[in-house]
Design a protein around this motif. Structure first.
Motif, PDB file in Angstrom:
ATOM      1  N   VAL A 174      32.201 -52.671  77.006  1.00  0.00           N
ATOM      2  CA  VAL A 174      32.571 -54.064  76.759  1.00  0.00           C
ATOM      3  C   VAL A 174      33.057 -54.690  78.058  1.00  0.00           C
ATOM      4  N   GLN A 175      33.019 -56.013  78.112  1.00  0.00           N
ATOM      5  CA  GLN A 175      33.399 -56.735  79.319  1.00  0.00           C
ATOM      6  C   GLN A 175      34.575 -57.681  79.096  1.00  0.00           C
ATOM      7  N   GLY A 176      35.217 -57.574  77.958  1.00  0.00           N
ATOM      8  CA  GLY A 176      36.371 -58.429  77.668  1.00  0.00           C
ATOM      9  C   GLY A 176      36.345 -58.885  76.226  1.00  0.00           C
ATOM     10  N   VAL A 177      37.360 -59.620  75.855  1.00  0.00           N
ATOM     11  CA  VAL A 177      37.428 -60.180  74.510  1.00  0.00           C
ATOM     12  C   VAL A 177      36.603 -61.462  74.500  1.00  0.00           C
ATOM     13  N   HIS A 178      35.657 -61.547  73.591  1.00  0.00           N
ATOM     14  CA  HIS A 178      34.829 -62.742  73.453  1.00  0.00           C
ATOM     15  C   HIS A 178      35.596 -63.815  72.687  1.00  0.00           C
ATOM     16  N   HIS A 179      36.035 -63.475  71.485  1.00  0.00           N
ATOM     17  CA  HIS A 179      36.880 -64.362  70.691  1.00  0.00           C
ATOM     18  C   HIS A 179      37.595 -63.539  69.631  1.00  0.00           C
ATOM     19  N   ILE A 180      38.596 -64.120  69.047  1.00  0.00           N
ATOM     20  CA  ILE A 180      39.330 -63.526  67.940  1.00  0.00           C
ATOM     21  C   ILE A 180      39.236 -64.517  66.799  1.00  0.00           C
ATOM     22  N   THR A 181      38.887 -64.032  65.607  1.00  0.00           N
ATOM     23  CA  THR A 181      38.808 -64.893  64.444  1.00  0.00           C
ATOM     24  C   THR A 181      39.843 -64.448  63.417  1.00  0.00           C
ATOM     25  N   PHE A 186      41.731 -78.258  70.341  1.00  0.00           N
ATOM     26  CA  PHE A 186      40.777 -78.075  69.252  1.00  0.00           C
ATOM     27  C   PHE A 186      39.403 -78.375  69.836  1.00  0.00           C
ATOM     28  N   VAL A 187      38.523 -77.375  69.905  1.00  0.00           N
ATOM     29  CA  VAL A 187      37.243 -77.510  70.595  1.00  0.00           C
ATOM     30  C   VAL A 187      36.174 -78.090  69.683  1.00  0.00           C
ATOM     31  N   PHE A 188      35.944 -77.454  68.541  1.00  0.00           N
ATOM     32  CA  PHE A 188      34.978 -77.962  67.569  1.00  0.00           C
ATOM     33  C   PHE A 188      35.135 -77.227  66.257  1.00  0.00           C
ATOM     34  N   GLU A 189      34.390 -77.681  65.253  1.00  0.00           N
ATOM     35  CA  GLU A 189      34.361 -77.009  63.958  1.00  0.00           C
ATOM     36  C   GLU A 189      32.958 -77.066  63.391  1.00  0.00           C
ATOM     37  N   GLU A 192      33.724 -72.159  53.510  1.00  0.00           N
ATOM     38  CA  GLU A 192      34.818 -72.151  54.470  1.00  0.00           C
ATOM     39  C   GLU A 192      34.437 -72.942  55.711  1.00  0.00           C
ATOM     40  N   ASN A 193      35.456 -73.447  56.393  1.00  0.00           N
ATOM     41  CA  ASN A 193      35.273 -74.136  57.655  1.00  0.00           C
ATOM     42  C   ASN A 193      35.620 -73.161  58.777  1.00  0.00           C
ATOM     43  N   HIS A 194      35.043 -73.358  59.957  1.00  0.00           N
ATOM     44  CA  HIS A 194      35.280 -72.476  61.104  1.00  0.00           C
ATOM     45  C   HIS A 194      35.770 -73.362  62.247  1.00  0.00           C
ATOM     46  N   LEU A 195      37.074 -73.251  62.577  1.00  0.00           N
ATOM     47  CA  LEU A 195      37.680 -74.062  63.627  1.00  0.00           C
ATOM     48  C   LEU A 195      37.773 -73.249  64.909  1.00  0.00           C
ATOM     49  N   TYR A 196      37.495 -73.868  66.036  1.00  0.00           N
ATOM     50  CA  TYR A 196      37.512 -73.208  67.346  1.00  0.00           C
ATOM     51  C   TYR A 196      38.582 -73.837  68.228  1.00  0.00           C
ATOM     52  N   PHE A 197      39.459 -72.987  68.807  1.00  0.00           N
ATOM     53  CA  PHE A 197      40.532 -73.442  69.683  1.00  0.00           C
ATOM     54  C   PHE A 197      40.426 -72.725  71.022  1.00  0.00           C
ATOM     55  N   ASP A 198      40.844 -73.404  72.087  1.00  0.00           N
ATOM     56  CA  ASP A 198      40.833 -72.844  73.442  1.00  0.00           C
ATOM     57  C   ASP A 198      42.240 -72.381  73.809  1.00  0.00           C
ATOM     58  N   PRO A 199      42.457 -71.042  73.933  1.00  0.00           N
ATOM     59  CA  PRO A 199      43.790 -70.562  74.286  1.00  0.00           C
ATOM     60  C   PRO A 199      44.120 -70.715  75.767  1.00  0.00           C
ATOM     61  N   GLY A 200      43.196 -71.244  76.567  1.00  0.00           N
ATOM     62  CA  GLY A 200      43.507 -71.536  77.952  1.00  0.00           C
ATOM     63  C   GLY A 200      42.839 -70.649  78.977  1.00  0.00           C
ATOM     64  N   ASP A 201      42.073 -69.662  78.537  1.00  0.00           N
ATOM     65  CA  ASP A 201      41.447 -68.742  79.489  1.00  0.00           C
ATOM     66  C   ASP A 201      39.923 -68.728  79.383  1.00  0.00           C
ATOM     67  N   ARG A 258      38.202 -68.289  76.724  1.00  0.00           N
ATOM     68  CA  ARG A 258      37.768 -67.585  75.516  1.00  0.00           C
ATOM     69  C   ARG A 258      38.107 -68.468  74.328  1.00  0.00           C
ATOM     70  N   LEU A 259      37.940 -67.955  73.127  1.00  0.00           N
ATOM     71  CA  LEU A 259      38.214 -68.753  71.942  1.00  0.00           C
ATOM     72  C   LEU A 259      39.052 -67.981  70.930  1.00  0.00           C
ATOM     73  N   ILE A 260      39.871 -68.707  70.212  1.00  0.00           N
ATOM     74  CA  ILE A 260      40.479 -68.204  68.985  1.00  0.00           C
ATOM     75  C   ILE A 260      39.918 -69.093  67.896  1.00  0.00           C
ATOM     76  N   THR A 261      39.356 -68.464  66.872  1.00  0.00           N
ATOM     77  CA  THR A 261      38.756 -69.243  65.800  1.00  0.00           C
ATOM     78  C   THR A 261      39.455 -68.919  64.483  1.00  0.00           C
ATOM     79  N   ILE A 262      39.432 -69.903  63.588  1.00  0.00           N
ATOM     80  CA  ILE A 262      40.135 -69.786  62.321  1.00  0.00           C
ATOM     81  C   ILE A 262      39.180 -70.179  61.198  1.00  0.00           C
TER      82      ILE A 262
END
Length: 181
Positions: A6-13, A34-37, A46-55, A57-61
């Motif tokens: 692996v080369q890093g964390v892609h995203h966390i959902t 808030f990047v997009f949904e 369900e809806n899929h929300l995408y947030f930018d934690p600043g690096d 990558r993405l955290i999605t909910i």
């Protein structure tokens, strides 16, 4: 057989509650843009929300309007997420406890982790969140993991129970020397 490299964390959902509570916490409390949904492509109700934690990558909910925040601590048995650690600057860390208190969020207060400082609190769904602040800057060409690996080697060689400032300082000096600096 070679391991899958692996080369890093892609995203966390994470599984969230309703859309508004997710946006209020991840953007409103933690300042993540808030990047997009879009719909959850595996569960369109369900809806899929995408947030930018600043690096970058993405955290999605995943959200669903029928779910509401419970505030109960999230399960912490085998296979469960214990906590999510997010990096903050020293300046932000210095104000974190006050900011959490102002929002009515109980927290641990600052915790000394030797090579970093941490503060813990629960988000509205009960997931434990850690705000972490590094106590050191790696020398040019190295990352935090490389410095910590060297500091760990020094700690073990000396029989110390945990990494301390002295191990980090010596690790940084050794790595910089190896680069000819």
């Amino acid at each position: 057989m070679q391991p899958i490299q692996v080369q890093g964390v892609h995203h966390i959902t994470l599984t969230g509650a309703d859309r508004r509570s997710a946006i209020d916490f991840w953007q409103g409390v933690l300042g993540m843009p808030f990047v997009f949904e879009q719909p959850n492509l595996d569960a369109p109700e369900e809806n899929h929300l995408y947030f930018d934690p600043g690096d970058g990558r993405l955290i999605t909910i995943f959200t669903h309007e029928g779910r509401k925040p419970s505030g109960r601590p999230a399960p912490q048995g085998p296979g469960c997420v214990h906590h999510l650690a997010l990096t903050v600057s020293r300046a932000v860390f210095a104000q974190a406890a006050q900011g959490l208190k102002a929002r009515g969020l109980a927290h641990s207060g600052p915790k000394d982790r030797g090579f970093m400082d941490s503060i813990y609190f629960r988000e509205p769904l009960g997931l434990l969140i850690e705000l972490s602040c590094w106590r050191f800057t790696p020398p040019e060409g190295f990352d935090h993991a490389r410095v910590l690996a060297e500091a760990h080697r020094l700690r073990v060689a000396r029989g110390a129970p945990a990494i301390a400032d002295e191990h980090v300082a010596e690790a940084i000096a050794a790595l910089a020397a190896a680069r000819g600096r």
